[in-house]
Design an enzyme around this catalytic site. Structure first.
Site, PDB file in Angstrom:
ATOM      1  N   PHE A 114       0.859  -1.189   0.000  1.00  0.00           N
ATOM      2  CA  PHE A 114       0.000   0.000   0.000  1.00  0.00           C
ATOM      3  C   PHE A 114       0.895   1.239   0.000  1.00  0.00           C
ATOM      4  O   PHE A 114       1.848   1.315   0.775  1.00  0.00           O
ATOM      5  CB  PHE A 114      -0.894  -0.028   1.245  1.00  0.00           C
ATOM      6  CG  PHE A 114      -2.020   0.959   1.207  1.00  0.00           C
ATOM      7  CD1 PHE A 114      -3.235   0.623   0.638  1.00  0.00           C
ATOM      8  CD2 PHE A 114      -1.861   2.226   1.734  1.00  0.00           C
ATOM      9  CE1 PHE A 114      -4.284   1.537   0.611  1.00  0.00           C
ATOM     10  CE2 PHE A 114      -2.898   3.151   1.698  1.00  0.00           C
ATOM     11  CZ  PHE A 114      -4.110   2.807   1.134  1.00  0.00           C
ATOM     12  N   TYR A 208     -11.223   1.884  10.545  1.00  0.00           N
ATOM     13  CA  TYR A 208     -12.471   2.246   9.843  1.00  0.00           C
ATOM     14  C   TYR A 208     -12.868   1.272   8.748  1.00  0.00           C
ATOM     15  O   TYR A 208     -13.839   1.499   8.050  1.00  0.00           O
ATOM     16  CB  TYR A 208     -12.366   3.664   9.254  1.00  0.00           C
ATOM     17  CG  TYR A 208     -11.152   3.948   8.409  1.00  0.00           C
ATOM     18  CD1 TYR A 208     -11.090   3.559   7.078  1.00  0.00           C
ATOM     19  CD2 TYR A 208     -10.065   4.622   8.946  1.00  0.00           C
ATOM     20  CE1 TYR A 208      -9.971   3.820   6.308  1.00  0.00           C
ATOM     21  CE2 TYR A 208      -8.937   4.888   8.194  1.00  0.00           C
ATOM     22  CZ  TYR A 208      -8.896   4.484   6.881  1.00  0.00           C
ATOM     23  OH  TYR A 208      -7.771   4.741   6.130  1.00  0.00           O
ATOM     24  N   LYS A 209     -12.115   0.179   8.583  1.00  0.00           N
ATOM     25  CA  LYS A 209     -12.473  -0.809   7.558  1.00  0.00           C
ATOM     26  C   LYS A 209     -13.397  -1.851   8.210  1.00  0.00           C
ATOM     27  O   LYS A 209     -14.499  -1.506   8.599  1.00  0.00           O
ATOM     28  CB  LYS A 209     -11.202  -1.373   6.934  1.00  0.00           C
ATOM     29  CG  LYS A 209     -10.481  -0.269   6.145  1.00  0.00           C
ATOM     30  CD  LYS A 209      -9.137  -0.653   5.584  1.00  0.00           C
ATOM     31  CE  LYS A 209      -8.579   0.524   4.777  1.00  0.00           C
ATOM     32  NZ  LYS A 209      -7.138   0.391   4.528  1.00  0.00           N
TER      33      LYS A 209
HETATM   34  C1  LIG Z   1      -6.414   1.551   4.490  1.00  0.00           C
HETATM   35  C2  LIG Z   1      -4.962   1.330   4.631  1.00  0.00           C
HETATM   36  C3  LIG Z   1      -4.157   2.316   5.206  1.00  0.00           C
HETATM   37  C4  LIG Z   1      -4.757   3.616   5.634  1.00  0.00           C
HETATM   38  O1  LIG Z   1      -3.885   4.454   6.293  1.00  0.00           O
HETATM   39  P1  LIG Z   1      -4.470   5.754   7.030  1.00  0.00           P
HETATM   40  O2  LIG Z   1      -3.293   6.352   7.666  1.00  0.00           O
HETATM   41  O3  LIG Z   1      -5.522   5.261   7.991  1.00  0.00           O
HETATM   42  O4  LIG Z   1      -5.105   6.596   5.972  1.00  0.00           O
HETATM   43  C5  LIG Z   1      -2.812   2.025   5.352  1.00  0.00           C
HETATM   44  N1  LIG Z   1      -2.287   0.853   4.942  1.00  0.00           N
HETATM   45  C6  LIG Z   1      -3.056  -0.107   4.382  1.00  0.00           C
HETATM   46  C7  LIG Z   1      -2.440  -1.410   3.945  1.00  0.00           C
HETATM   47  C8  LIG Z   1      -4.400   0.111   4.187  1.00  0.00           C
HETATM   48  O5  LIG Z   1      -5.164  -0.814   3.620  1.00  0.00           O
END
Ligand SMILES: *Cc1c(COP(=O)(O)O)cnc(C)c1O
Length: 397
Positions: A114, A208-209
């Site tokens: 990610f 939040y997921k």
């Molecule tokens: C959703 C997600 C994030 C989100 O990071 P935030 O700092 O909460 O915006 C980070 N890493 C992965 C692998 C994700 O799926």
């Protein structure tokens, strides 16, 4: 309790008729969140004001939510804390890990991780004069050598849903003297995890997921108890100090997981996350994972049957190798997803050509899954995506 989906539909406030297949990106609103936040605002913030830190236990709320989360991720309550966003928490954990492996110069990750995970790792590497090395996911174990301080991976890939073998990678990292930092954003609440049993060092995961904490909910961090004394957060805030209300100018890290706290806890966001995590109360994650597999298998089979080779499965075919979402590729994936959304089937598009569908067995039913596959089939058969209004891109895709 039946182990078939949906496992807890009545715990969610979802619009009638909507097929929501995006709980892997933003979990649905739990029924109790609205009244709980209203009560926290009226009876705590509004009426009791600053006395609420003691009177309503605000000061320990991050630990109480962590304790509720513990069985969902297979950790002990004292190994978890709710802190900052996923990105900031990852920075803290990576910084702590490289600090504990002085003399080693490499942060190892995977291509296709990610982006925020790679950006954070690169930023930390630049700051400390280290090197971020990324390799293909199937070459990870060979790439862990004596220069590697920390291996940082996303357990379930955000695009393909491919699941890493956590215990095997932990063991390879430990054999080479490195630590591991797992990102569990697409795993926590989706599949059964055993962070303690698989010998994890450090982990972070999104609130939040699947955890249903609401947009921008804080993330959780996991630090194995055996490492608490050895690790220090690189963001030394007063809430991570042993005695914050002494207001002493020199920092002394708190005992245990509390040393990973930074600033004043976000009480309203924690109250919402508490309700989100509570949607799992009484559910065994083995049942959640089994129900998730039955949804994703039904969807893959339905799409295979109805869509007649027009989309290609880009996720592992076997459920134990996946998380709780699946992706298909289609050259017009963006427009196809817009057409789906207009027909009340919400999934998401991931560049350049992926249609992503997340399954939350707490609220998704097998009947919804079959209907979603049929609607996708109609769109592809009629080329309904071939309409200019489905091609205009919004800011968030
Ligand atoms: C959703 C997600 C994030 C989100 O990071 P935030 O700092 O909460 O915006 C980070 N890493 C992965 C692998 C994700 O799926």
């Amino acid at each position: 309790m039946s182990a078939g989906p949906p496992l807890a539909r009545d715990r969610f406030d979802l619009p009638q008729g909507l097929i929501y297949l995006d709980g892997n990106s933003l979990g649905a609103l739990p029924c109790v969140t609205r009244s709980h936040l209203d009560a926290v605002m009226r009876e705590q913030w509004g009426r009791d004001l600053i006395t609420s830190w003691n009177k309503h236990g605000w000061i320990d709320l991050a630990h109480r939510v962590a304790a509720r989360l513990a069985p969902i991720v297979g950790a002990r309550p004292n190994e978890l804390l709710i802190t900052n966003s996923t990105s900031v928490t990852l920075f803290k954990l990576l910084g702590a890990a490289v600090g504990a492996r002085g003399g080693r110069s490499v942060i190892l990750s995977e291509e296709g991780n990610f982006p925020t995970d790679l950006y954070v790792a690169q930023g930390l590497a630049d700051l400390l004069g280290l090197q971020l090395r990324t390799v293909a996911p199937d070459r990870l174990e060979q790439a862990i050598d004596s220069k590697v301080a920390v291996v940082t991976l996303t357990h379930v890939d955000f695009r393909s849903a491919r699941r890493h073998d956590m215990a095997a990678i932990n063991s390879a990292a430990h054999a080479a003297g490195a630590l591991t930092v797992w990102d569990l954003s697409h795993s926590a609440g989706a599949i059964a995890l055993d962070l303690s049993g698989s010998d994890c060092d450090l982990a972070v995961g999104c609130g939040y997921k699947y955890l249903n904490g609401g947009p921008g909910a804080p993330a959780f961090c996991f630090v194995a108890e055996r490492l608490h004394d050895q690790l220090r957060s690189p963001i030394q805030g007063w809430m991570g100090d042993a005695r914050p209300f002494d207001f002493d100018p020199s920092f002394v890290p708190a005992e245990g997981i509390q040393r990973f706290a930074t600033g004043t806890p976000p009480i309203l966001a924690l109250a919402a996350l508490d309700c989100g995590v509570a949607t799992y109360d009484g559910l065994a994650m083995s049942d959640v994972e089994r129900a998730s597999a039955s949804l994703s298998e039904a969807f893959i089979a339905g799409v295979g049957r109805i869509c007649d080779g027009q989309v290609r499965l880009e996720s592992p075919a076997q459920a134990p190798k996946r998380g709780s979402h699946v992706v298909f590729s289609h050259p017009q994936a963006y427009a196809v997803m817009q057409a789906l959304i207009e027909r009340s089937v919400i999934g998401d598009f991931r560049a350049p050509d992926l249609l992503r569908f997340g399954f939350c067995p707490l609220y998704n039913s097998l009947e919804e899954i079959e209907r979603a596959a049929a609607i996708l089939g109609d769109i592809l058969r009629d080329r309904a995506w071939d309409d200019p209004r489905y091609h205009a891109r919004a800011a968030v895709t």
